[in-house]
Design a protein around this motif. Structure first.
Motif: not given
Length: 243
Positions: A35, A117, A152, A154, A179-180, A182-185
């Motif tokens: 992350g 998306q 998507q 990881e 942003a990526l 922050a979403n766990g990537t």
């Protein structure tokens, strides 16, 4: 940005890579936390791309161990879990942005909603119907990123994604990277521009195939006593700090 205490996404131990008679990487060891945004920085030709290729499993290594997401680099199980964007745009020039992303979506079992998306995430909605050869260089870079994002992944590995972009596009791209994350990537982003180090949670500083340090921008300043990150990097080279 908070970082997970789970096992590292990438673990590299005593990595050596040789090309012909020349050793490109010298006993490189590092970890990349989940992350996070990790910046791989150093001058052109220092081994950044080679190291990234080792992590995604496309580089023959002389010795050492490279693991990603708990598996040996290059394992079949990682193909849908790691995205890799090279320096050169990786899109087809004779089909549209949307068709390019849809092609990669089909490879990864993603649907039409995932395509839309990914296109929107890189800000190419208005250009979705344009062919690859109708895009500017910056737009081609974004389209390549969308092709990676649609899976998507990881772990997202980006080789100098902002090179040649104007300052506004660079800022927008880094906003997308944050942003990526922050979403766990987990992101590994290479650059030879030291001012991009400010955007990263941690830095891997590479020179002539040697990893000089793995630390945060704040720690780099504290270690060298310099506020300017480029000056701090040059100071680190001068004092010959080890990892």
């Amino acid at each position: 940005m908070s970082q997970s205490t789970a096992s590292p996404v990438v673990e590299v131990q005593n990595l050596r890579v040789r090309r012909g008679r020349r050793r490109v990487l010298h006993d490189v060891s590092l970890t990349i936390p989940r992350g996070s945004i990790t910046g791989l920085l150093g001058p052109s030709g220092c081994g950044k791309t080679t190291l990234m290729r080792c992590i995604v499993g496309t580089q023959i290594v002389e010795s050492g161990d490279v693991r990603a997401l708990g598996h040996p680099a290059g394992s079949a199980t990682l193909r849908h879990r790691i995205g890799y964007v090279t320096q050169a745009p990786s899109i087809y020039s004779d089909i549209s942005v949307r068709e390019n992303v849809a092609y990669f979506a089909a490879l990864y079992g993603r649907d039409r909603a995932d395509v839309e998306q990914a296109v929107a995430a890189v800000g190419l909605g208005p250009q979705a119907r344009q062919r690859g050869d109708q895009l500017s260089g910056g737009q081609q870079t974004r389209a390549s990123l969308a092709c990676a994002l649609v899976a998507q992944p990881e772990l997202l590995v980006l080789d100098e994604p902002t090179v040649g972009l104007d300052p506004v596009l660079r800022v927008e791209l880094w906003q997308q990277f944050h942003a990526l994350a922050a979403n766990g990537t987990t992101l590994l982003v290479s650059s030879h521009v030291m001012d991009e180090a400010e955007h990263c949670d941690q830095l891997l500083l590479l020179r002539e195939g040697h990893l000089l340090a793995q630390l945060s921008p704040r720690d780099l300043r504290a270690r060298t006593g310099e506020q300017n990150l480029e000056t701090a990097f040059l100071t680190l080279i001068t004092i010959g700090s080890d990892t």
